[in-house]
Design an enzyme around this catalytic site. Structure first.
Site, PDB file in Angstrom:
ATOM      1  N   THR A 117       0.817  -1.215   0.000  1.00 21.26           N
ATOM      2  CA  THR A 117       0.000   0.000   0.000  1.00 21.26           C
ATOM      3  C   THR A 117       0.842   1.253   0.000  1.00 21.26           C
ATOM      4  O   THR A 117       0.450   2.294  -0.521  1.00 21.26           O
ATOM      5  CB  THR A 117      -0.899   0.008   1.254  1.00 21.26           C
ATOM      6  N   TYR A 174      -7.860   0.291  -4.343  1.00 19.21           N
ATOM      7  CA  TYR A 174      -6.611   0.769  -4.929  1.00 19.21           C
ATOM      8  C   TYR A 174      -5.786  -0.418  -5.374  1.00 19.21           C
ATOM      9  O   TYR A 174      -6.074  -1.563  -5.033  1.00 19.21           O
ATOM     10  CB  TYR A 174      -5.820   1.602  -3.916  1.00 19.21           C
ATOM     11  N   THR A 188       1.893  -4.183   4.355  1.00 22.94           N
ATOM     12  CA  THR A 188       1.821  -4.479   5.793  1.00 22.94           C
ATOM     13  C   THR A 188       1.311  -5.886   6.119  1.00 22.94           C
ATOM     14  O   THR A 188       1.517  -6.368   7.223  1.00 22.94           O
ATOM     15  CB  THR A 188       0.924  -3.451   6.525  1.00 22.94           C
ATOM     16  N   ASP A 189       0.642  -6.529   5.141  1.00 18.57           N
ATOM     17  CA  ASP A 189       0.020  -7.829   5.450  1.00 18.57           C
ATOM     18  C   ASP A 189       1.034  -8.854   5.974  1.00 18.57           C
ATOM     19  O   ASP A 189       0.767  -9.571   6.937  1.00 18.57           O
ATOM     20  CB  ASP A 189      -0.666  -8.410   4.202  1.00 18.57           C
ATOM     21  N   LYS A 205       1.130  -7.375  12.933  1.00 18.22           N
ATOM     22  CA  LYS A 205       0.028  -6.538  12.463  1.00 18.22           C
ATOM     23  C   LYS A 205      -1.221  -6.893  13.255  1.00 18.22           C
ATOM     24  O   LYS A 205      -1.616  -8.062  13.307  1.00 18.22           O
ATOM     25  CB  LYS A 205      -0.192  -6.764  10.958  1.00 18.22           C
ATOM     26  N   GLU A 255      -0.469 -27.858  29.381  1.00 21.62           N
ATOM     27  CA  GLU A 255      -1.596 -28.793  29.214  1.00 21.62           C
ATOM     28  C   GLU A 255      -1.251 -29.934  28.275  1.00 21.62           C
ATOM     29  O   GLU A 255      -1.897 -30.972  28.285  1.00 21.62           O
ATOM     30  CB  GLU A 255      -2.821 -28.042  28.671  1.00 21.62           C
TER      31      GLU A 255
HETATM   32  N1  GLU Z   1      -2.391  -6.273   0.878  1.00 20.90           N
HETATM   33  C1  GLU Z   1      -1.422  -5.263   0.596  1.00 20.90           C
HETATM   34  C2  GLU Z   1      -0.039  -5.624   1.098  1.00 20.90           C
HETATM   35  O1  GLU Z   1       0.183  -6.149   2.162  1.00 20.90           O
HETATM   36  C3  GLU Z   1      -1.831  -3.952   1.119  1.00 20.90           C
HETATM   37  C4  GLU Z   1      -1.865  -3.856   2.621  1.00 20.90           C
HETATM   38  C5  GLU Z   1      -0.930  -2.836   3.127  1.00 20.90           C
HETATM   39  O2  GLU Z   1       0.160  -2.619   2.607  1.00 20.90           O
HETATM   40  O3  GLU Z   1      -1.303  -2.236   4.127  1.00 20.90           O
HETATM   41  O4  GLU Z   1       0.866  -5.312   0.393  1.00 20.90           O
END
Ligand code: GLU
Length: 361
Positions: free
Chosen positions: A44, A57, A123-124, A196, A318
């Site tokens: 992103t 996007y 971020t994924d 995340k 456990e």
């Molecule tokens: N799904 C995309 C990725 O991880 C966009 C999510 C993001 O960057 O926040 O590249």
């Protein structure tokens, strides 16, 4: 007398705090002789609106050149150059791209004129790439992975400030030797800790077990305590030029009513290791326990992690790990457990040795 001692102690403490703060605080630097290399992978942070007036996007649509041009203030911090390594949404990151990125980053870090590397990433799976590099890079130079949850075309895009802060952190002497760092939303995180936690909020990156590595405030960044986890130059893992893939390790997700089905599926696909995203403290149904115990007997390495998102999975609480031949993930979440297990399986499938690794890394 008591008062005097108290005042003197307070004065010494203040002086110490100021000195330590000065040692750890980092801001825009005067010397610009060295290069900070920005390696772009997509995500992103390089995302653009799909089409005018359209929702959504396209992740990774912007080039590294546009990323740098969007933040002219970077020139006040460092001499910045950029290279494009890939342009994927990070849901499409895989071992092949990790290996390419590892080699590209190592090449830059080996250059005497490059001080630091900033990696722009979706971020994924950002935490997975950061952790993989944390275990495999062999350099004390700062490496900072940065992302954004709003594309460049969004109102209040978070990418420019995140890239600025990442570069401030990367160019600071205080960042050396701390392993791979993640910078987002005015916070600094260690690769082994960060995860995340929110689908789309800019405040998504958290270090739930041990807390942040530091913070940034209007371009000034300060580190807290160092990490005690092994990384980079102190990591025993190294990836030679001959390596083109990593051992296949599957993650199976536990839930009420879990059957042995996903475990059988992973084994049928040739998994050399299975990580369980367990319920609670790394628990799972009896059906899953029995299937995994049988798998462990054949040399498949089974790691119990948790789907909970924070906390520690310890041995023999456990689940009797000793009898069943399992490894407890300790503080690593399932996705990072998978990476550590993949690297471990390149040299061993001995459960005791791998358990020690989960303690150390
Ligand atoms: N799904 C995309 C990725 O991880 C966009 C999510 C993001 O960057 O926040 O590249």
């Amino acid at each position: 007398m008591r008062n005097f001692v108290g005042q003197r102690f307070a004065a010494i403490t203040l002086l110490l705090a100021i000195t330590m703060g000065m040692l750890n605080a980092v801001g825009a630097r005067a010397d610009q002789a060295q290069i900070t290399m920005i390696l772009a992978t997509g995500g992103t942070i390089a995302g653009k609106q799909a089409a005018p007036g359209q929702p959504g996007y396209v992740s990774g649509a912007d080039s590294v050149k546009s990323l740098i041009e969007a933040v002219p203030e970077l020139k006040d911090v460092a001499d910045v150059e950029g290279k494009q390594v890939s342009d994927v949404g990070s849901q499409n990151m895989d071992a092949k791209l990790w290996l390419e990125l590892l080699r590209a980053t190592s090449e830059e870090l080996a250059r005497p004129d490059v001080d630091a590397v900033v990696i722009a990433h979706g971020t994924d799976t950002l935490e997975e790439t950061a952790y993989f590099l944390n275990l495999t890079l062999k350099s004390d130079k700062p490496v900072v992975v940065v992302g954004a949850v709003r594309p460049a075309t969004a109102l209040s895009a978070d990418g420019p400030m995140n890239i600025y802060n990442a570069t401030v952190v990367a160019t600071s002497a205080a960042a050396r030797g701390r392993g791979v760092l993640v910078v987002m939303n005015d916070e600094i995180h260690y690769a082994a800790e960060v995860t995340k936690t929110n689908t789309t909020n800019p405040d998504t990156m958290k270090s739930p077990n041990r807390g942040r590595a530091g913070v940034c405030d209007t371009g000034e960044c300060v580190f807290f305590s160092p990490t005690s986890k092994r990384h980079t130059t102190d990591s025993a893992f190294s990836i030679g030029d001959e390596v083109t893939s990593l051992p296949y390790v599957a993650i199976v997700y536990a839930h009420a009513g879990m059957t042995a089905g996903p475990i059988k599926g992973a084994l049928a696909e040739g998994a050399k290791g299975i990580v369980v995203a367990g319920v609670g403290d790394g628990n799972m149904s009896d059906a899953a326990l029995d299937a995994l115990t049988a798998a462990a007997k054949t040399g498949v390495v089974v790691v119990r992690s948790s789907r909970v998102g924070s906390g520690v999975v310890r041995r023999n609480i456990e689940v009797d790990d000793d009898t069943r031949g399992f490894v407890a993930a300790e503080e690593l979440n399932p996705q990072k457990s998978r990476i550590l297990l993949q690297l471990a399986l390149m040299t061993t499938n001995e459960v005791g040795t791998i358990q020690d690794m989960f303690h150390a890394y």
